[in-house]
Design an enzyme around this catalytic site. Structure first.
Site, mmCIF file in Angstrom:
data_model
loop_
_atom_site.group_PDB
_atom_site.id
_atom_site.type_symbol
_atom_site.label_atom_id
_atom_site.label_comp_id
_atom_site.label_asym_id
_atom_site.label_seq_id
_atom_site.Cartn_x
_atom_site.Cartn_y
_atom_site.Cartn_z
ATOM 1 N N ARG B 20 2.518 -3.433 4.821
ATOM 2 C CA ARG B 20 1.497 -4.488 4.911
ATOM 3 C C ARG B 20 0.639 -4.522 3.643
ATOM 4 N NH1 ARG B 20 -3.623 -2.187 8.276
ATOM 5 N NH2 ARG B 20 -3.073 0.005 8.167
ATOM 6 N N SER B 47 -6.674 -6.149 8.632
ATOM 7 C CA SER B 47 -5.536 -5.319 9.034
ATOM 8 C C SER B 47 -4.212 -5.830 8.478
ATOM 9 C CB SER B 47 -5.437 -5.277 10.564
ATOM 10 O OG SER B 47 -6.630 -4.764 11.108
ATOM 11 N N GLU B 68 -3.414 -17.681 18.050
ATOM 12 C CA GLU B 68 -2.178 -17.570 17.277
ATOM 13 C C GLU B 68 -1.312 -18.822 17.372
ATOM 14 O OE1 GLU B 68 -3.274 -15.410 19.556
ATOM 15 O OE2 GLU B 68 -4.044 -13.819 18.258
ATOM 16 N N PHE B 93 1.518 -10.548 18.513
ATOM 17 C CA PHE B 93 0.888 -11.845 18.790
ATOM 18 C C PHE B 93 1.547 -12.974 17.998
ATOM 19 C CE2 PHE B 93 -2.495 -8.473 18.909
ATOM 20 C CZ PHE B 93 -2.272 -8.168 20.240
ATOM 21 N N HIS B 119 2.055 -4.504 11.794
ATOM 22 C CA HIS B 119 1.860 -3.656 12.977
ATOM 23 C C HIS B 119 3.026 -3.772 13.952
ATOM 24 C CE1 HIS B 119 -2.025 -3.742 11.106
ATOM 25 N NE2 HIS B 119 -2.522 -2.852 11.929
ATOM 26 N N ASP B 127 -2.627 2.649 19.455
ATOM 27 C CA ASP B 127 -2.950 1.443 20.236
ATOM 28 C C ASP B 127 -2.055 1.301 21.464
ATOM 29 O OD1 ASP B 127 -5.160 0.525 18.953
ATOM 30 O OD2 ASP B 127 -4.120 -0.974 17.740
ATOM 31 N N ARG B 177 2.248 -1.012 9.949
ATOM 32 C CA ARG B 177 0.878 -0.552 9.761
ATOM 33 C C ARG B 177 0.841 0.756 8.988
ATOM 34 N NH1 ARG B 177 -1.793 3.445 12.837
ATOM 35 N NH2 ARG B 177 -4.005 3.488 12.358
#
Ligand code: TPP
Lengths: 279, 325
Positions: B20, B47, B68, B93, B119, B127, B177
């Site tokens: 990322r 992020s 989104e 998402f 991610h 998470d 991530r």
């Protein structure tokens, strides 16, 4: 700015032509959605013939106005107007929904036919129109982005995501015309799912919003002029209409949302619209 | 295969970098080169690393908030007016919540929207399962007109993003991530639709993507200690896939193991299986999740628990060799 009485009667004639085309197309296809576009015919005629900058001379100009039919099932009237504007060949209309025709059952983007976006899944169009409006503004284009929606489509959550972002980004070049006929597939909106006062809702989201009689050509014309004058807020024109307008037995009947008339019904409908049906 | 066909690997021990981060840097680079590039985010710009583009080119950056579906629709509208649009959120998402908009508003009209989803996979870590997207390769690969890229490291991520920007039409780029090892050297060349041969071997071939490429290389080193020579292929371009490289591997190695940080149903393993089954069936095993979601933990713990680390891959390779005639 107001419509002259001569122009008003011309537009009335065009709207009647659109209604005839809708019936002929859906009848020829043997399936499709006659009710919605019959109700939209008046405001769509004013939009396409008085406001939307889209004709054969500017078809491929990147900075022309754009139009998205977010309630894509009502495309029969849209295709008819594109034919009336000389963009879609008239003889193609009766191939609506048939194999190989560019006039798909729900609109599919086609730069050569002036079809600016693919739709059919309700809820998606206002987001796309917002993106188009942001791009037009970024390019410094003096163009308007028009999008139709409907009361049924207003049940989709994405509409309100788009309403939020269009107001946040202040796209004054965006106008949404909502076909409010109080009908969705399963019945009247107030029975199935009441979306209540959409003008109030859009206003609460930060839009310029008006409620008009969607069959009153002058009211539509005025509302479109007003919307165009808005520089910093997107505009919502809530058009109160009657589904099936112009055909007595279809008016306000949810059953005519998505059924083709049989031969007899077609003949009667065409007679009511002032023309004998060709067999 | 000649040794010259091997892709150049990084030398020394470069610091791990998350793909990322490479994405964020590539966007800033592209933004300076082309003024038709727009970047959209959905309240995760810190992020997803799109924030730096937003600061450098505020007029071409839009934050759509936690919405989104609307972000993808807006991206489609911009693309319909001629822009090249990068749209980012977490993979869960972007690919999950907005799949329908990606299909209807991006793929059907074939627009230049590059969905760059960060991610992805187990390595999201703590998470937990709600955020560990393990189905996105399946969801994206099945879409007509969509090209799907899963870069192995930061070097390849930058090149994949540049390829997506340079090629008209829809793209999905899967990013991570976690900081992961840099395996490719700076002079590596990414070619859309081509795999990269990273290690030669004739006993079996391990075809991996994303964070699994480093694990596959480590597994091959361990196998070599036992005299097993594993070929390692980096298949970042999942769609279009490099069928030729897969079939060469089947012909020359006779057994194939796929490795991905994803469900084995519908992912890289399935894509490879389809190429093999239609052309040259051979013993095949798949490392990945099988009918299971993830859970909270560190990236290392999770890769080990689900058998996706070098130890797990090496063990599956040994099992697979039992099946080789
Ligand atoms: C996302 C989505 N859900 C369901 C449908 C099926 N559908 C087509 S039209 C319609 C009713 C929409 O209401 P409205 O636009 O007000 O209908 P009309 O006034 O034209 O009868 C539904 C549910 C669809 N096209 N898209």
């Amino acid at each position: 700015m107001a419509l002259s009485s001569e122009r008003r009667s011309e537009l009335q004639g065009i709207a009647t032509q659109v209604r005839r085309d809708i019936l002929t197309m859906v009848h020829a296809a043997g399936c499709g959605h006659p009710g919605g576009p019959l109700g939209m015919a008046d405001f769509m005629t004013v939009l396409f013939c008085e406001h939307l900058r889209l004709d054969p001379t500017c078809l491929h100009a990147p900075d022309r106005d754009r139009f998205i039919l977010s309630n894509g099932h009502t495309c029969a009237g849209y295709y008819s107007l594109l034919a009336i504007k000389g963009i879609i060949p008239r003889e193609e209309l009766v191939r609506f929904r048939k194999f190989g025709s560019p006039l798909q059952g729900h609109p599919h983007r086609n730069p050569d036919l002036g079809i600016d976006f693919s739709t059919g899944s309700l809820g998606n169009g206002v987001s796309v129109a917002t993106g188009m409006a942001i791009a037009a503004r970024a390019n410094g284009w003096d163009s308007q982005i028009y999008c139709t929606s409907s009361d049924g489509e207003s049940e989709e959550g994405q509409i309100w995501e788009a309403a939020t972002s269009a107001a946040h980004y202040g796209v004054g070049n965006l106008t949404v015309l909502v076909d409010f006929n109080d009908v969705q597939i399963d019945g009247h909106m107030h029975d199935v799912m009441n979306v209540r006062d959409l003008a109030q809702k859009y206003e609460a989201f930060g839009w310029h919003a008006v409620r008009i009689d969607g069959h009153d050509l002058d009211a539509v014309d005025d509302a479109l002029h007003e919307a165009k004058a808005e520089r910093y807020r997107p505009s919502a024109i809530i058009c109160r209409t009657v589904i099936g307008k112009g055909v007595s037995f279809m008016e306000d009947q949810p059953g005519w949302h998505g059924v083709a008339p049989n031969d007899e019904q077609y003949a009667q409908a065409m007679a009511e619209l002032g023309e004998t049906a060709a067999s | 295969m000649t040794p010259s066909a091997l892709a150049p690997l990084a030398t020394g021990q470069p610091n791990p970098v998350a793909t990322r981060n490479a994405y964020g840097d590539a966007l800033v680079e592209l933004g300076g080169e082309r003024d038709d590039i727009f970047v959209l985010d959905a309240d995760l710009s810190g992020s997803t690393k799109t924030k730096a583009f937003g600061q450098a080119y505020p007029d071409r950056f839009l934050n759509l908030g936690v919405a989104e579906a609307n972000m993808i629709g807006t991206a489609a509208g911009l693309a319909a007016q001629g822009k090249t649009v990068f749209a980012s959120s977490f993979a869960m998402f972007a690919a999950g919540k907005a799949w329908e908009q990606i299909r209807q508003s991006v793929c059907v009209p074939e627009l230049s929207v590059k969905v760059c989803a960060t991610h992805a996979g187990l390595t999201v870590g703590e998470d937990g399962k709600s955020h560990q997207m393990l189905e996105d390769i399946t969801l994206m690969r099945v879409l007509p007109k969509m090209r799907v890229l899963v870069p192995a490291d930061a070097v390849e991520a930058r090149l994949a993003i540049r390829a997506a920007a340079a090629t008209p039409g829809p793209f999905y780029v899967r990013l991570s991530r976690a900081a992961t090892p840099v395996v490719l050297s700076e002079d590596y060349e990414f070619v859309l639709g081509r795999g990269a041969l990273l290690r030669e071997g004739k006993d079996l071939a391990i075809i991996a993507c994303g964070v699994e490429v480093a694990q596959a290389l480590a597994a091959a080193t361990r196998l070599a200690a036992d005299g097993i020579e594993a070929r390692v292929i980096n298949m970042a371009s999942i769609d279009p896939i490099d069928a030729e490289m897969i079939l060469d591997a089947a012909a020359e190695c006779g057994a194939i193991l796929t490795a991905e940080e994803h469900q084995i149903r519908g992912g890289l393993g399935d894509a490879v299986a389809q190429v093999l089954a239609r052309n040259l069936p051979c013993p095949l095993e798949m490392v990945g999740l099988d009918d299971s979601f993830g859970q909270s933990g560190t990236a290392e713990e999770l890769l080990a628990f689900y058998g996706l680390d070098a130890t797990g891959i090496a063990a599956r390779a040994r099992d697979l060799l039992q099946r080789k005639a």
